[in-house]
Design a protein around this motif. Structure first.
Motif, PDB file in Angstrom:
ATOM      1  N   MET A   1       0.870  -1.215   0.102  1.00 41.32           N
ATOM      2  CA  MET A   1       0.021   0.021   0.098  1.00 41.32           C
ATOM      3  C   MET A   1       1.080   1.424   0.048  1.00 41.32           C
ATOM      4  O   MET A   1       1.600   1.559   0.833  1.00 41.32           O
ATOM      5  CB  MET A   1      -0.839  -0.010   1.222  1.00 41.32           C
ATOM      6  CG  MET A   1      -1.739   1.122   1.421  1.00 41.32           C
ATOM      7  SD  MET A   1      -3.145   1.137   0.090  1.00 41.32           S
ATOM      8  CE  MET A   1      -4.206  -0.174   0.790  1.00 41.32           C
ATOM      9  N   LYS A   2       0.659   2.109  -1.071  1.00 41.18           N
ATOM     10  CA  LYS A   2       1.709   3.259  -1.145  1.00 41.18           C
ATOM     11  C   LYS A   2       1.133   4.510  -0.600  1.00 41.18           C
ATOM     12  O   LYS A   2      -0.273   4.674  -1.097  1.00 41.18           O
ATOM     13  CB  LYS A   2       1.778   3.451  -2.623  1.00 41.18           C
ATOM     14  CG  LYS A   2       2.819   4.714  -2.810  1.00 41.18           C
ATOM     15  CD  LYS A   2       3.280   4.787  -4.274  1.00 41.18           C
ATOM     16  CE  LYS A   2       4.247   3.838  -4.719  1.00 41.18           C
ATOM     17  NZ  LYS A   2       4.722   3.941  -6.020  1.00 41.18           N
ATOM     18  N   LYS A   3       1.545   4.987   0.259  1.00 37.71           N
ATOM     19  CA  LYS A   3       0.911   6.054   1.046  1.00 37.71           C
ATOM     20  C   LYS A   3       1.116   7.663   0.583  1.00 37.71           C
ATOM     21  O   LYS A   3       2.391   7.884   0.150  1.00 37.71           O
ATOM     22  CB  LYS A   3       1.243   6.150   2.653  1.00 37.71           C
ATOM     23  CG  LYS A   3       0.702   4.828   3.186  1.00 37.71           C
ATOM     24  CD  LYS A   3       0.959   4.879   4.853  1.00 37.71           C
ATOM     25  CE  LYS A   3       0.502   3.524   5.279  1.00 37.71           C
ATOM     26  NZ  LYS A   3      -0.966   3.220   5.221  1.00 37.71           N
ATOM     27  N   ILE A   4       0.117   8.249   0.336  1.00 39.27           N
ATOM     28  CA  ILE A   4       0.166   9.652  -0.539  1.00 39.27           C
ATOM     29  C   ILE A   4      -0.019  10.875   0.009  1.00 39.27           C
ATOM     30  O   ILE A   4      -1.169  10.702   0.824  1.00 39.27           O
ATOM     31  CB  ILE A   4      -0.525   9.372  -2.045  1.00 39.27           C
ATOM     32  CG1 ILE A   4      -0.143   8.080  -2.596  1.00 39.27           C
ATOM     33  CG2 ILE A   4      -0.266  10.551  -2.693  1.00 39.27           C
ATOM     34  CD1 ILE A   4      -1.396   7.767  -3.715  1.00 39.27           C
ATOM     35  N   ILE A  18      -7.762  12.005  -6.935  1.00 33.99           N
ATOM     36  CA  ILE A  18      -8.726  11.227  -6.152  1.00 33.99           C
ATOM     37  C   ILE A  18      -9.456   9.822  -6.998  1.00 33.99           C
ATOM     38  O   ILE A  18      -9.446   8.959  -6.382  1.00 33.99           O
ATOM     39  CB  ILE A  18      -9.708  12.254  -5.745  1.00 33.99           C
ATOM     40  CG1 ILE A  18      -9.093  13.247  -4.918  1.00 33.99           C
ATOM     41  CG2 ILE A  18     -11.033  11.433  -4.828  1.00 33.99           C
ATOM     42  CD1 ILE A  18      -8.594  12.763  -3.470  1.00 33.99           C
ATOM     43  N   ASP A  19      -9.583  10.139  -8.240  1.00 35.30           N
ATOM     44  CA  ASP A  19     -10.386   9.085  -9.100  1.00 35.30           C
ATOM     45  C   ASP A  19      -9.348   8.068  -9.195  1.00 35.30           C
ATOM     46  O   ASP A  19      -9.887   6.938  -9.095  1.00 35.30           O
ATOM     47  CB  ASP A  19     -10.622   9.873 -10.391  1.00 35.30           C
ATOM     48  CG  ASP A  19     -11.416   9.155 -11.301  1.00 35.30           C
ATOM     49  OD1 ASP A  19     -12.508   8.610 -10.852  1.00 35.30           O
ATOM     50  OD2 ASP A  19     -11.130   8.638 -12.325  1.00 35.30           O
ATOM     51  N   VAL A  20      -8.167   8.254  -9.586  1.00 36.85           N
ATOM     52  CA  VAL A  20      -7.284   7.171  -9.833  1.00 36.85           C
ATOM     53  C   VAL A  20      -6.919   6.427  -8.332  1.00 36.85           C
ATOM     54  O   VAL A  20      -7.154   5.065  -8.434  1.00 36.85           O
ATOM     55  CB  VAL A  20      -5.783   7.669 -10.129  1.00 36.85           C
ATOM     56  CG1 VAL A  20      -4.789   6.754 -10.135  1.00 36.85           C
ATOM     57  CG2 VAL A  20      -5.824   8.306 -11.293  1.00 36.85           C
ATOM     58  N   ASP A  26      -6.684  -0.699  -3.310  1.00 41.51           N
ATOM     59  CA  ASP A  26      -6.036  -1.792  -2.786  1.00 41.51           C
ATOM     60  C   ASP A  26      -4.378  -1.344  -2.838  1.00 41.51           C
ATOM     61  O   ASP A  26      -3.524  -2.062  -2.350  1.00 41.51           O
ATOM     62  CB  ASP A  26      -6.268  -3.057  -3.476  1.00 41.51           C
ATOM     63  CG  ASP A  26      -6.095  -3.126  -5.034  1.00 41.51           C
ATOM     64  OD1 ASP A  26      -6.254  -2.006  -5.562  1.00 41.51           O
ATOM     65  OD2 ASP A  26      -5.934  -4.101  -5.554  1.00 41.51           O
ATOM     66  N   GLU A  27      -3.991  -0.259  -3.616  1.00 42.90           N
ATOM     67  CA  GLU A  27      -2.759  -0.017  -4.079  1.00 42.90           C
ATOM     68  C   GLU A  27      -2.398   1.280  -3.386  1.00 42.90           C
ATOM     69  O   GLU A  27      -1.121   1.449  -2.815  1.00 42.90           O
ATOM     70  CB  GLU A  27      -2.537   0.215  -5.598  1.00 42.90           C
ATOM     71  CG  GLU A  27      -2.953  -0.863  -6.467  1.00 42.90           C
ATOM     72  CD  GLU A  27      -1.966  -1.962  -6.657  1.00 42.90           C
ATOM     73  OE1 GLU A  27      -0.447  -1.447  -6.530  1.00 42.90           O
ATOM     74  OE2 GLU A  27      -1.879  -3.068  -7.205  1.00 42.90           O
ATOM     75  N   PRO A 273       7.411   1.515 -11.651  1.00 40.68           N
ATOM     76  CA  PRO A 273       7.711   1.434 -12.956  1.00 40.68           C
ATOM     77  C   PRO A 273       6.783   0.151 -13.565  1.00 40.68           C
ATOM     78  O   PRO A 273       6.893  -0.284 -14.474  1.00 40.68           O
ATOM     79  CB  PRO A 273       9.260   0.642 -12.998  1.00 40.68           C
ATOM     80  CG  PRO A 273       9.265  -0.201 -11.538  1.00 40.68           C
ATOM     81  CD  PRO A 273       8.474   0.820 -10.616  1.00 40.68           C
ATOM     82  N   TYR A 274       5.695   0.138 -12.824  1.00 41.54           N
ATOM     83  CA  TYR A 274       4.663  -0.815 -13.416  1.00 41.54           C
ATOM     84  C   TYR A 274       3.213  -0.103 -13.961  1.00 41.54           C
ATOM     85  O   TYR A 274       3.324   1.160 -13.805  1.00 41.54           O
ATOM     86  CB  TYR A 274       4.035  -1.851 -12.282  1.00 41.54           C
ATOM     87  CG  TYR A 274       5.135  -2.477 -11.640  1.00 41.54           C
ATOM     88  CD1 TYR A 274       5.828  -3.664 -12.022  1.00 41.54           C
ATOM     89  CD2 TYR A 274       5.402  -2.222 -10.280  1.00 41.54           C
ATOM     90  CE1 TYR A 274       6.781  -4.219 -11.510  1.00 41.54           C
ATOM     91  CE2 TYR A 274       6.449  -2.805  -9.608  1.00 41.54           C
ATOM     92  CZ  TYR A 274       7.477  -3.849 -10.372  1.00 41.54           C
ATOM     93  OH  TYR A 274       8.313  -4.326  -9.583  1.00 41.54           O
ATOM     94  N   ARG A 275       2.486  -0.589 -14.519  1.00 40.30           N
ATOM     95  CA  ARG A 275       1.263  -0.266 -15.242  1.00 40.30           C
ATOM     96  C   ARG A 275       0.016  -0.930 -14.527  1.00 40.30           C
ATOM     97  O   ARG A 275      -0.106  -2.282 -14.370  1.00 40.30           O
ATOM     98  CB  ARG A 275       1.121  -0.233 -16.734  1.00 40.30           C
ATOM     99  CG  ARG A 275       2.345   0.525 -17.325  1.00 40.30           C
ATOM    100  CD  ARG A 275       2.127   0.712 -18.858  1.00 40.30           C
ATOM    101  NE  ARG A 275       3.317   1.405 -19.512  1.00 40.30           N
ATOM    102  CZ  ARG A 275       3.280   2.312 -19.974  1.00 40.30           C
ATOM    103  NH1 ARG A 275       2.269   3.384 -19.646  1.00 40.30           N
ATOM    104  NH2 ARG A 275       4.408   2.929 -20.391  1.00 40.30           N
ATOM    105  N   GLN A 276      -0.988  -0.038 -14.462  1.00 37.41           N
ATOM    106  CA  GLN A 276      -2.254  -0.683 -14.009  1.00 37.41           C
ATOM    107  C   GLN A 276      -3.590  -0.341 -14.902  1.00 37.41           C
ATOM    108  O   GLN A 276      -3.301   0.715 -15.657  1.00 37.41           O
ATOM    109  CB  GLN A 276      -2.703  -0.222 -12.600  1.00 37.41           C
ATOM    110  CG  GLN A 276      -1.773  -0.663 -11.397  1.00 37.41           C
ATOM    111  CD  GLN A 276      -2.022  -1.995 -11.000  1.00 37.41           C
ATOM    112  OE1 GLN A 276      -3.025  -2.584 -11.556  1.00 37.41           O
ATOM    113  NE2 GLN A 276      -1.163  -2.636 -10.282  1.00 37.41           N
TER     114      GLN A 276
END
Length: 383
Positions: A1-4, A18-20, A26-27, A273-276
Motif C-alpha cells: 500500500m503506497k501512502k500519498i 482522487i479518481d485514480v 488496494d494499491e 515502474p509498473y502499469r495498471q
C-alpha cells in the motif's frame, strides 16, 4: 500500500488523482492533502475519503474545519504544506499546487526522503538548479505528472541518455490556435478558458492559450531530462494524441500516444515502474482519428514561447522573473483588469527591468518572485 500526500487536492490534477486512488484502493491510500480556498469541494472529498491530515490556505478555514471535524488534524499556510509533505508515514508526495507556492514543500519533502510526483512545473522552472542536486543527494525519485513530460519519460525507458538527439514537446495550441495576433486583442476570459482538448484549471488554461505553459514545460524538460535548450523543440499538434516524442541519434523517434486524459500520467507516476488498468479510460483508435497534424509555432505569433526560451537560456534568476510576472499577469487577466496580450507584454517588461543574478539562492528567489509580482501590479496601477 503506497501512502500519498496530495498537495492541491481540489484542483484539476488533485480531483483526478482522487479518481485514480479510488479506482485502485488496494494499491494507494491518501493520508494527507491540501486545498486552497475551495473549502466546499474539500469537504466533499473529506466525506468520501478517510484522510486524517489536511492543510488549508487560511487560518480561518482551519479553525472552521477543526470545529466541524474533531477527528482530523488540520494545518494551514506554507508551514502546514511542509508538515503534511514530510509526514513519516508518507511514501510519495504528489504536488499539484499551481505556481511558485509549490517550491518549498517540494524541497522539504525531498529532504525528508519522499519520492515526488511533480505536477507543479514551477518548482523546476524557478529552482531547477537547487532541486536536481537535492534529488541526487537524497536519492529520491522525481516522477513527472505533466502529460508531455510523462510522455518523454516513458519514451526514454530502456534507452541511453547519451543517445538522445532531441526532445519534441507537443502543444495543442490552446484556445486561440486558429486566431491571428490582431484577433487576440479583444478576446475574453470566457473564450480563453474554452480549451479544445484538455480539462485543466483556469491558470493553466490561460497559460496554454498564451503558450507560456509550453514555455514553462520547455524549462522543466531541461532540468528533468538534462538536455540543452537547442535540443528541445515544440510542435503544435491540435489533436493532442501524441503527447511528446524523443528523437535519437540513429534518427528513430519514439513517442507516447493516447487519448487526452490526465489520469494516465497521474496513475503512471504513482504506479511506476509498473502499469495498471486505467478504469474508465478511453482507448485510442487511430483508425477512427484518421490523421494527425503538426506545425512549428511562430515566435511572432506566440511571443510568450520566445520569452520562455530566452529566460531559460539566460538561466539564473530570469526564469523566476518570467514565472512570477506571468502568474501575476495571468491572475489580472482572469480578474478582467488587463487584456489578453498584456500578459506577455508585462512579462517582457519585468524581464527587461530585472537585475540579473547568475546563481540565486533560495532566499533570493523568494525575493525575486515577489519583486516580479509587484512590478506587474505597479505597471497596471494595482499596487
Amino acid at each position: 500500500m503506497k501512502k500519498i500526500t496530495v498537495l492541491g487536492v481540489t484542483g484539476s490534477i488533485g480531483t483526478q488523482t482522487i479518481d485514480v486512488v479510488k479506482n485502485h484502493s488496494d494499491e494507494f491510500e491518501i493520508v494527507a492533502m491540501s486545498a486552497g480556498r475551495n473549502i466546499q469541494l474539500l469537504e466533499e472529498i473529506m466525506q468520501s475519503m478517510n484522510v486524517k491530515h489536511i492543510c488549508v490556505q487560511n487560518k480561518e478555514d482551519k479553525e472552521y474545519l477543526e470545529g466541524k471535524y474533531p477527528d482530523c488534524q488540520f494545518y494551514d499556510g506554507q508551514d502546514g504544506l511542509i508538515a503534511i509533505a514530510t509526514l513519516t508515514e508518507v511514501d510519495i508526495v504528489l504536488n499539484a499546487i499551481v505556481g511558485f507556492a509549490g517550491l518549498l514543500p517540494t524541497m522539504e519533502a525531498i529532504k525528508a526522503h519522499k519520492d515526488i510526483a511533480l505536477a507543479n512545473k514551477e518548482t523546476l522552472v524557478v529552482a531547477g538548479h537547487l532541486i536536481i542536486p537535492l534529488v541526487k543527494e537524497y536519492g529520491v525519485a522525481l516522477l513527472p505528472v505533466d502529460s508531455e513530460h510523462s510522455a518523454i519519460f516513458q519514451s526514454m525507458n530502456g534507452e541511453h541518455h547519451g543517445d538522445i538527439a532531441k526532445i519534441i514537446l507537443t502543444a495543442s495550441g490552446g484556445s486561440f490556435r486558429d486566431k491571428s495576433r490582431d484577433e487576440l486583442k479583444d478576446v475574453t476570459v470566457e473564450q480563453a478558458l474554452k480549451h479544445p482538448n484538455w480539462s485543466m484549471g483556469a491558470k493553466i488554461t490561460i497559460d496554454s492559450a498564451t503558450l507560456f505553459n509550453k514555455g514553462l514545460e520547455v524549462m522543466e524538460a531541461k532540468w528533468l531530462f538534462d538536455v540543452d535548450y537547442d535540443d528541445i523543440d515544440v510542435l503544435i499538434h491540435p489533436e493532442s494524441i501524441i503527447h511528446s516524442m524523443v528523437e535519437y541519434q540513429d534518427t528513430s523517434v519514439i513517442a507516447q500516444l493516447g487519448t487526452p486524459d490526465m489520469r494516465l500520467p497521474i496513475q503512471y507516476a504513482l504506479t511506476y515502474p509498473y502499469r495498471q488498468p486505467l478504469i474508465g479510460g478511453k482507448r485510442l483508435s487511430l483508425a477512427d482519428i484518421g490523421s494527425l497534424h503538426f506545425y512549428r509555432p511562430d515566435f511572432k505569433r506566440y511571443h510568450a514561447l520566445e520569452l520562455a526560451y530566452e529566460a531559460g537560456r539566460m538561466g539564473g534568476s530570469m526564469p523566476c522573473v518570467l514565472n512570477g510576472a506571468n502568474e501575476q499577469a495571468n491572475a489580472l487577466f482572469l480578474e478582467r483588469k488587463i487584456h489578453f496580450l498584456d500578459i506577455e507584454r508585462l512579462v517582457e517588461e519585468a524581464m527587461r527591468a530585472h537585475q540579473f543574478i547568475a546563481y540565486p539562492t533560495l532566499e533570493q528567489l523568494l525575493e525575486i518572485d515577489q519583486w516580479a509580482r509587484h512590478f506587474v501590479l505597479k505597471r497596471v496601477g494595482e499596487d
